[in-house]
Design a protein around this motif. Structure first.
Motif, PDB file in Angstrom:
ATOM      1  N   TRP A  55       5.888 -13.853  -3.125  1.00  0.00           N
ATOM      2  CA  TRP A  55       6.134 -13.611  -1.698  1.00  0.00           C
ATOM      3  C   TRP A  55       5.405 -12.347  -1.247  1.00  0.00           C
ATOM      4  O   TRP A  55       4.752 -12.326  -0.204  1.00  0.00           O
ATOM      5  N   LEU A  56       5.510 -11.294  -2.060  1.00  0.00           N
ATOM      6  CA  LEU A  56       4.815 -10.047  -1.723  1.00  0.00           C
ATOM      7  C   LEU A  56       3.297 -10.254  -1.721  1.00  0.00           C
ATOM      8  O   LEU A  56       2.591  -9.767  -0.829  1.00  0.00           O
ATOM      9  N   PHE A  57       2.803 -10.991  -2.693  1.00  0.00           N
ATOM     10  CA  PHE A  57       1.355 -11.258  -2.757  1.00  0.00           C
ATOM     11  C   PHE A  57       0.891 -11.991  -1.495  1.00  0.00           C
ATOM     12  O   PHE A  57      -0.148 -11.676  -0.919  1.00  0.00           O
ATOM     13  N   VAL A  58       1.665 -12.988  -1.068  1.00  0.00           N
ATOM     14  CA  VAL A  58       1.199 -13.774   0.070  1.00  0.00           C
ATOM     15  C   VAL A  58       1.291 -12.948   1.363  1.00  0.00           C
ATOM     16  O   VAL A  58       0.435 -13.063   2.234  1.00  0.00           O
ATOM     17  N   LEU A  59       2.310 -12.077   1.455  1.00  0.00           N
ATOM     18  CA  LEU A  59       2.384 -11.193   2.638  1.00  0.00           C
ATOM     19  C   LEU A  59       1.169 -10.273   2.662  1.00  0.00           C
ATOM     20  O   LEU A  59       0.592 -10.010   3.721  1.00  0.00           O
ATOM     21  N   ASN A  60       0.773  -9.802   1.491  1.00  0.00           N
ATOM     22  CA  ASN A  60      -0.398  -8.933   1.384  1.00  0.00           C
ATOM     23  C   ASN A  60      -1.666  -9.679   1.816  1.00  0.00           C
ATOM     24  O   ASN A  60      -2.463  -9.171   2.596  1.00  0.00           O
ATOM     25  N   GLU A  61      -1.837 -10.905   1.307  1.00  0.00           N
ATOM     26  CA  GLU A  61      -3.049 -11.666   1.651  1.00  0.00           C
ATOM     27  C   GLU A  61      -3.092 -12.015   3.138  1.00  0.00           C
ATOM     28  O   GLU A  61      -4.159 -12.094   3.731  1.00  0.00           O
ATOM     29  N   LEU A  62      -1.922 -12.216   3.738  1.00  0.00           N
ATOM     30  CA  LEU A  62      -1.872 -12.524   5.176  1.00  0.00           C
ATOM     31  C   LEU A  62      -1.897 -11.255   6.015  1.00  0.00           C
ATOM     32  O   LEU A  62      -1.728 -11.302   7.235  1.00  0.00           O
ATOM     33  N   GLU A  63      -2.094 -10.100   5.348  1.00  0.00           N
ATOM     34  CA  GLU A  63      -2.238  -8.786   6.001  1.00  0.00           C
ATOM     35  C   GLU A  63      -0.982  -8.371   6.760  1.00  0.00           C
ATOM     36  O   GLU A  63      -1.072  -7.607   7.727  1.00  0.00           O
ATOM     37  N   ASN A  64       0.155  -8.865   6.303  1.00  0.00           N
ATOM     38  CA  ASN A  64       1.428  -8.469   6.909  1.00  0.00           C
ATOM     39  C   ASN A  64       1.976  -7.289   6.109  1.00  0.00           C
ATOM     40  O   ASN A  64       2.981  -7.388   5.401  1.00  0.00           O
ATOM     41  N   TRP A  65       1.258  -6.154   6.218  1.00  0.00           N
ATOM     42  CA  TRP A  65       1.550  -5.016   5.348  1.00  0.00           C
ATOM     43  C   TRP A  65       2.868  -4.321   5.689  1.00  0.00           C
ATOM     44  O   TRP A  65       3.516  -3.747   4.820  1.00  0.00           O
ATOM     45  N   GLU A  66       3.267  -4.429   6.957  1.00  0.00           N
ATOM     46  CA  GLU A  66       4.517  -3.759   7.353  1.00  0.00           C
ATOM     47  C   GLU A  66       5.705  -4.383   6.612  1.00  0.00           C
ATOM     48  O   GLU A  66       6.506  -3.681   5.991  1.00  0.00           O
ATOM     49  N   GLU A  67       5.764  -5.701   6.674  1.00  0.00           N
ATOM     50  CA  GLU A  67       6.881  -6.390   6.021  1.00  0.00           C
ATOM     51  C   GLU A  67       6.795  -6.246   4.505  1.00  0.00           C
ATOM     52  O   GLU A  67       7.806  -6.077   3.817  1.00  0.00           O
ATOM     53  N   CYS A  68       5.557  -6.274   4.012  1.00  0.00           N
ATOM     54  CA  CYS A  68       5.350  -6.168   2.566  1.00  0.00           C
ATOM     55  C   CYS A  68       5.844  -4.815   2.058  1.00  0.00           C
ATOM     56  O   CYS A  68       6.579  -4.724   1.075  1.00  0.00           O
ATOM     57  N   LYS A  69       5.461  -3.759   2.764  1.00  0.00           N
ATOM     58  CA  LYS A  69       5.846  -2.407   2.340  1.00  0.00           C
ATOM     59  C   LYS A  69       7.364  -2.227   2.432  1.00  0.00           C
ATOM     60  O   LYS A  69       7.993  -1.665   1.518  1.00  0.00           O
ATOM     61  N   LYS A  70       7.924  -2.778   3.508  1.00  0.00           N
ATOM     62  CA  LYS A  70       9.383  -2.651   3.708  1.00  0.00           C
ATOM     63  C   LYS A  70      10.137  -3.323   2.560  1.00  0.00           C
ATOM     64  O   LYS A  70      11.093  -2.767   1.990  1.00  0.00           O
ATOM     65  N   LEU A  71       9.671  -4.488   2.206  1.00  0.00           N
ATOM     66  CA  LEU A  71      10.329  -5.238   1.130  1.00  0.00           C
ATOM     67  C   LEU A  71      10.164  -4.521  -0.213  1.00  0.00           C
ATOM     68  O   LEU A  71      11.091  -4.453  -1.021  1.00  0.00           O
ATOM     69  N   MET A  72       8.962  -3.981  -0.444  1.00  0.00           N
ATOM     70  CA  MET A  72       8.707  -3.261  -1.693  1.00  0.00           C
ATOM     71  C   MET A  72       9.639  -2.046  -1.792  1.00  0.00           C
ATOM     72  O   MET A  72      10.181  -1.746  -2.857  1.00  0.00           O
ATOM     73  N   LEU A  73       9.826  -1.347  -0.693  1.00  0.00           N
ATOM     74  CA  LEU A  73      10.719  -0.167  -0.718  1.00  0.00           C
ATOM     75  C   LEU A  73      12.161  -0.588  -0.954  1.00  0.00           C
ATOM     76  O   LEU A  73      12.905   0.098  -1.667  1.00  0.00           O
ATOM     77  N   ASN A  74      12.562  -1.729  -0.368  1.00  0.00           N
ATOM     78  CA  ASN A  74      13.927  -2.228  -0.594  1.00  0.00           C
ATOM     79  C   ASN A  74      14.161  -2.580  -2.056  1.00  0.00           C
ATOM     80  O   ASN A  74      15.261  -2.427  -2.589  1.00  0.00           O
ATOM     81  N   LEU A  75      13.102  -3.073  -2.694  1.00  0.00           N
ATOM     82  CA  LEU A  75      13.251  -3.486  -4.094  1.00  0.00           C
ATOM     83  C   LEU A  75      13.296  -2.291  -5.047  1.00  0.00           C
ATOM     84  O   LEU A  75      13.807  -2.394  -6.162  1.00  0.00           O
ATOM     85  N   CYS A  76      12.724  -1.164  -4.590  1.00  0.00           N
ATOM     86  CA  CYS A  76      12.729   0.020  -5.465  1.00  0.00           C
ATOM     87  C   CYS A  76      14.094   0.672  -5.393  1.00  0.00           C
ATOM     88  O   CYS A  76      14.599   0.898  -4.298  1.00  0.00           O
ATOM     89  N   ASP A  77      14.657   0.991  -6.542  1.00  0.00           N
ATOM     90  CA  ASP A  77      15.860   1.828  -6.466  1.00  0.00           C
ATOM     91  C   ASP A  77      15.407   3.288  -6.485  1.00  0.00           C
ATOM     92  O   ASP A  77      14.229   3.580  -6.662  1.00  0.00           O
ATOM     93  N   SER A  78      16.339   4.202  -6.324  1.00  0.00           N
ATOM     94  CA  SER A  78      15.978   5.621  -6.119  1.00  0.00           C
ATOM     95  C   SER A  78      15.267   6.221  -7.329  1.00  0.00           C
ATOM     96  O   SER A  78      14.502   7.165  -7.226  1.00  0.00           O
ATOM     97  N   SER A  79      15.531   5.651  -8.508  1.00  0.00           N
ATOM     98  CA  SER A  79      14.936   6.243  -9.708  1.00  0.00           C
ATOM     99  C   SER A  79      13.540   5.715  -9.990  1.00  0.00           C
ATOM    100  O   SER A  79      12.853   6.173 -10.892  1.00  0.00           O
ATOM    101  N   ASN A  80      13.118   4.744  -9.221  1.00  0.00           N
ATOM    102  CA  ASN A  80      11.823   4.117  -9.503  1.00  0.00           C
ATOM    103  C   ASN A  80      10.678   5.068  -9.179  1.00  0.00           C
ATOM    104  O   ASN A  80      10.609   5.631  -8.079  1.00  0.00           O
ATOM    105  N   ILE A  81       9.767   5.237 -10.149  1.00  0.00           N
ATOM    106  CA  ILE A  81       8.670   6.197  -9.957  1.00  0.00           C
ATOM    107  C   ILE A  81       7.638   5.694  -8.954  1.00  0.00           C
ATOM    108  O   ILE A  81       6.785   6.446  -8.499  1.00  0.00           O
ATOM    109  N   LEU A  82       7.718   4.422  -8.625  1.00  0.00           N
ATOM    110  CA  LEU A  82       6.736   3.871  -7.695  1.00  0.00           C
ATOM    111  C   LEU A  82       7.102   4.131  -6.231  1.00  0.00           C
ATOM    112  O   LEU A  82       6.278   3.904  -5.345  1.00  0.00           O
TER     113      LEU A  82
END
Lengths: 264, 263
Positions: free
Chosen positions: A122-149
């Motif tokens: 899902w993240l890959f396809v959002l990236n390819e469709l250039e929907n970076w806002e939603e992609c970034k938001k989702l990536m941040l939601n998936l990271c917990d506070s301890s994640n170095i990314l």
């Protein structure tokens, strides 16, 4: 770029040992189909067709894999989410990002976000469709506070750099070579400028010395040709610059998506 | 019970239940692969058929089957290759498929072989015409061919007039570009005329002013090269156009036969 993307995706989704030589693959497919033919019921046949499809996908035969998955439409495969996911994966690998996006929407959000493979696709396809806002938001939601990314993801830009091709065209019209410089190609801009001014100088020199025909043929015609060509070229270069910047941004996102997926 | 069996048959369930076949290389399994359009697996089956157990008849049958599978998969060059390896073609539909493929693949030798081996083929107007197309020698009788797909092709032929390369060459020597106009290439004629005109003007100016010897020499060389190129190009152009014309006919007729084969 498609081949590179496929390699990244396949390395994430499929074990490296899954790839086979052509002969091994053909024989394995023959045996798989033999098992389908001998299957006791539709469910067993469907399971084997899924294995066959995954085998084809892991060896780069995405079209053939999609054809196999279509056979399951008549066989009532129990795990509809997995089927949708596999179809979407093939669509993605074939470059049909809209089909992949629409396919994954059939999976409920809760299911899509709880399964790592579904989420990464899902993240890959959002990236390819250039929907970076939603992609970034989702990536941040998936990271917990301890994640170095988290900090790297937060710093991802939402837009790529942009150069207007029409502006590049106009700049080259006013001053030969300026449009190319604006499009990021300084050396080409300088070359264009030198060529146009050089041939113009040849024209002037010939006319001053009485060589009108030579000035027209060797000087003016060449200068006009390079001037018009330079304008067109700067338009094309600005377009190339924009494509390159988008690819760079997509690449940044891809690396972080893969890293995030592996951390899960 | 009978009703249940009928329902299961209708839904195709029984087709997918275990057939109880344990032999991977049974012809029943091959028929199943072919019937379900699984060309890749059918070809693998044929390629890996145990070589120790085949007779000459089975080997021949395997070649025929491969030709048939490639033909139904639309891979015409592979189908043609296997048809050429067949010893004897079994029925008229195979013969016609092989003949059409030979034409499409531009294989004059194989088409000649089929025409010699199966004499009845020359009774067919379209095959006679195809044979002449491949040889590059259409007769006036051929252009009267009334097969529907050939009619637009031959209406082009009747309006096509062969151009003489020598005449084209001489015309371009007199007036640059004239030979290309005679050969029907308006854009090339215009370019050749204006390029030679401008270079001629530059040369004339260099001689009249007069300029230095080296400059005059360069102008003479450049003008001569373009003039000679224009004359040579005018000679080659009608020959190229005639070859392209026959290639176009071949392509049009090949498309007709391709659609017929893949129907």
């Amino acid at each position: 770029m498609r081949l590179f993307l496929n390699i990244i995706l396949l390395s994430f989704f499929v074990e490296a040992s899954a790839q086979q030589t052509e002969t091994e693959l053909r024989i394995a497919l023959l045996n798989d189909e033999f098992a389908v033919w001998n299957a006791k019921n539709n469910q067993e046949a469907a399971e084997i067709i899924i294995i066959k499809s995954e085998r084809l996908t892991s060896n780069g035969f995405f079209n053939e894999s999609a054809v196999e998955l279509k056979r399951l439409d008549t066989l009532d495969y129990a795990d509809s989410n997995k089927l949708v996911y596999l179809k979407s994966l093939n669509s993605f690998l074939l470059g049909n990002y809209n089909d992949c996006y629409n396919g994954l929407l059939e999976i409920k959000d809760s299911v899509r976000l709880s399964n790592t493979e579904y989420t990464v696709l899902w993240l890959f396809v959002l990236n390819e469709l250039e929907n970076w806002e939603e992609c970034k938001k989702l990536m941040l939601n998936l990271c917990d506070s301890s994640n170095i990314l988290t900090s790297e993801i937060s710093n991802l830009p939402l837009l790529s750099q942009f150069r207007s091709p029409v502006k590049a065209l106009h700049l080259s019209a006013y001053l030969p070579g300026l449009g190319q410089v604006y499009a990021g190609k300084t050396f080409r801009g300088i070359t264009s400028f030198i060529l146009v001014t050089g041939f113009t100088a040849v024209t002037v020199f010939c006319v001053v010395n009485g060589f009108y025909a030579a000035g027209f043929v060797y000087g003016l015609m060449s200068a006009v040709k390079f001037y018009l060509g330079g304008k067109q070229f700067s338009y094309q270069l600005a377009g190339n610059f924009n494509s390159y910047q988008k690819e760079q941004l997509k690449d940044e996102y891809r690396k972080l998506i893969v890293a995030l997926g592996k951390s899960k | 019970m009978q009703k249940l069996l009928i329902i299961l048959l209708f839904t195709g369930f029984l087709n997918n239940t275990g057939n109880g076949q344990s032999d991977l290389y049974s012809w029943d399994y091959y028929s199943y692969l072919k019937k379900n359009g699984l060309s890749m697996q059918a070809l693998t089956w044929l390629d890996t058929y145990p070589s120790g157990s085949d007779t000459p008849e089975i080997s021949e049958k395997i070649i025929h089957e491969k030709a048939d599978i490639f033909l139904s998969a639309g891979e015409l060059d592979s189908a043609h290759y296997y048809f050429t390896r067949c010893g004897r073609l079994s029925d008229s539909s195979e013969i016609f498929s092989a003949v059409f493929l030979s034409f499409i693949m531009n294989d004059t030798a194989m088409l000649s072989r089929y025409v010699c081996e199966y004499k009845f083929l020359m009774d067919y107007e379209d095959i006679r015409v195809c044979y002449n197309i491949l040889k590059g020698k259409l007769t006036p009788e051929d252009t009267l061919c009334r097969i529907e797909a050939f009619v637009p092709v031959f209406s082009d032929i009747s309006s096509y007039k062969r151009k003489s390369p020598f005449l084209s060459c001489i015309l371009s020597a007199i007036i640059p570009g004239m030979g290309k106009l005679y050969a029907g290439e308006w854009h090339q004629a215009r370019s050749a005329f204006f390029v030679n005109l401008f270079l001629g003007a530059v040369l004339a100016e260099a001689l009249l002013i007069p300029a230095g010897g080296i400059y005059i020499g360069c102008c003479i060389v450049v003008s001569s090269v373009f003039y000679a190129g224009n004359v040579w190009g005018s000679y080659v152009l009608p020959l190229k156009n005639e070859k392209d014309h026959f290639n176009q006919i071949h392509e049009t007729v090949s498309q007709y036969y391709t659609s017929k084969l893949l129907r």
